[in-house]
Each structure stands twice: as C-alpha cells, then as structure tokens.
Scaffold this motif. Structure first.
Motif, short mmCIF file in Angstrom:
data_model
loop_
_atom_site.label_atom_id
_atom_site.label_comp_id
_atom_site.label_asym_id
_atom_site.label_seq_id
_atom_site.Cartn_x
_atom_site.Cartn_y
_atom_site.Cartn_z
N GLY A 155 -23.26 -26.87 11.92
CA GLY A 155 -24.11 -27.93 12.44
C GLY A 155 -23.39 -28.84 13.42
N ILE A 166 -27.90 -34.34 9.45
CA ILE A 166 -27.74 -33.06 8.77
C ILE A 166 -27.00 -33.25 7.46
CG2 ILE A 166 -27.74 -31.77 10.95
CD1 ILE A 166 -24.72 -31.42 10.63
N VAL A 196 -32.40 -32.23 10.07
CA VAL A 196 -32.30 -30.78 10.17
C VAL A 196 -32.57 -30.28 8.75
CG1 VAL A 196 -30.83 -28.80 10.63
CG2 VAL A 196 -30.67 -30.83 12.08
N SER A 197 -33.72 -29.66 8.55
CA SER A 197 -34.21 -29.38 7.20
C SER A 197 -34.47 -27.90 6.98
CB SER A 197 -35.51 -30.17 6.97
OG SER A 197 -36.09 -29.86 5.72
N GLY A 246 -31.49 -28.75 18.41
CA GLY A 246 -30.78 -29.97 18.09
C GLY A 246 -30.11 -30.59 19.29
#
Length: 241
Positions: free
Chosen positions: A169, A150, A100-101, A138
């Motif tokens: 997250g 993450i 997760v960027s 996600g």
C-alpha cells in the motif's frame, strides 16, 4: 444482548436515514469551491453517523497529536484492532478521508454508498489485478486532492498485538509523492472482539496522530524499510496508550 441489538438497530436506522440525504448533500457539495472543502462537507455527515454508533455503544475517544485539517493530501496509515476502528477513526480524525477497504464491505447495506461518497477504494485480495488497480486508483485519488487511509496489517489483530505490515500500500504514497501520517489506535478490540463479538462492552479508545513521514523518505529507503519505520512508530505509540 440488549446493548448489541440496540446498537445494530441504531447503526442500520441512522445509516438508512443518512443515505436518503446523499443526493441533497451531493448537490450542495457541487457549490463548494475546492476538493478539500467538498470532502470536509461530506465528512460532516459521516462523523454524525460515527458519533451515533459510538454513543450507542458507550464508547469514548481520546485523541492526541496534530489533528489539523489542512488541504495537503496525505496517506494515513493505521493499525487495525477491531470492528470499531472505522467509526472511531471517522469520528476522531478531523481530516476527511476515504478508506482502502476489502471488497466484502460493498455487501453491507447502506455503507457502500457512503464509502463512495468518502472517495474510498475497494481491494479484492484474491485478485492480483485488483491490487494493481487499487494502487492506480489510490494514486489518482491523492493527486486529485483527496486523503486515504489504509490498514497495512490487512486484517484485525483482535487485541493480539501489532501484526506485520504489508508494504504494498505504500506504493500509493510513493507514486503520488505525498506525506504519510501514522495513526495508532488502541482499545477497540476490548469493545467487541475480546468477547468473540457476542456482546459489546463500553470503553475508552485512544487515537494518537503521529508526526508525518515526509514523501522524501522514499529517496533513501525501500518500501519495506519505510513500512518497518512506520510500524515501529505505531508500536512505540501503542506502548504509551
């Protein structure tokens, strides 16, 4: 300066060469029977790319903990020390995963195509709607059988100590009903950030893969409580690094 220029040249050159093989790799992947086998195959080339970067910078990696590559999807949660976290984690963790960027990574030449191939998800932190979409994407990715990683600190600590975790997250793991695997990484900031990115220094990095936190933890604990639990486990592991 020579080491920095050499490393950058190798990163760009190898990434460009590896990208030319993506089409052939995608075709090969379609012949594999499961999502897990497909993701494992895709990660092999990424591991070569990551290993090339680490070798060029003189970085060695020690991995401890249960580094198995089973087909049960999980959410990996790692602290975030420095720029070298990404190649170190790709190199060190046997389980294939996407990141997760932050959305800015899309602008890096060649890297975006690999992020897509690894089933990564982008997040625009300035856009609340993007955060909601990230959670939705996600959850869908995990339920499809992919793994995600993450960085709940949100940005690099640059060796200044473990920062507070953002619990948002964790909604991904809760909604998808998957276990969480904490990861403690130590030493990457000494390679670059310690010297304000002006030069790279060879060094050793440790990656500790900790015991999973079961999906059932959300039955009796809030997102914030789970976030603090994971942060505490990572903090304790860092003291042992």
């Amino acid at each position: 300066m020579f080491r920095l220029m050499r490393t950058v040249a190798i990163i760009v050159g190898y990434a460009a060469l590896a990208t030319t093989r993506l089409n052939a790799m995608e075709q090969k992947k379609k012949t594999l029977p499961t999502v897990h086998s497909q993701d494992t195959y895709t990660s092999l080339m990424a591991k070569k790319w990551a290993g090339c970067i680490l070798d060029s910078a003189g970085v060695t990696v020690e991995v401890t903990g249960n580094n198995s590559n089973d087909d049960k999807p999980v959410l990996l949660i790692s602290n975030h020390e420095g720029n070298f976290d990404i190649p170190v984690l790709i190199h060190a963790i046997e389980r294939p995963f996407g990141f997760v960027s932050k959305i800015e990574v899309k602008q890096i030449p060649f890297l975006d195509k690999w992020m897509v191939a690894l089933n990564s998800i982008y997040l625009d932190r300035s856009n609340r709607r993007s955060s909601l979409q990230m959670i939705k994407d996600g959850v869908a990715s995990l339920k499809a059988g992919h793994n995600l990683l993450i960085f709940p600190e949100g940005h690099r600590s640059k060796g200044q100590g473990l920062q507070e975790f953002k619990a948002g997250g964790l909604k991904i793991a809760k909604s998808a009903g998957v276990d969480i695997v904490p990861v403690a990484i130590s030493g990457t900031s000494d390679i670059m950030e310690k010297y304000d990115s002006k030069r790279m220094v060879p060094g050793k990095v440790t990656v500790q893969i900790l015991e999973p936190v079961p999906a059932s933890v959300f039955t009796d604990h809030s997102l914030d409580e789970v976030g603090q639990l994971i942060r505490q486990r990572i903090a304790e592991a860092l003291t042992r690094a």
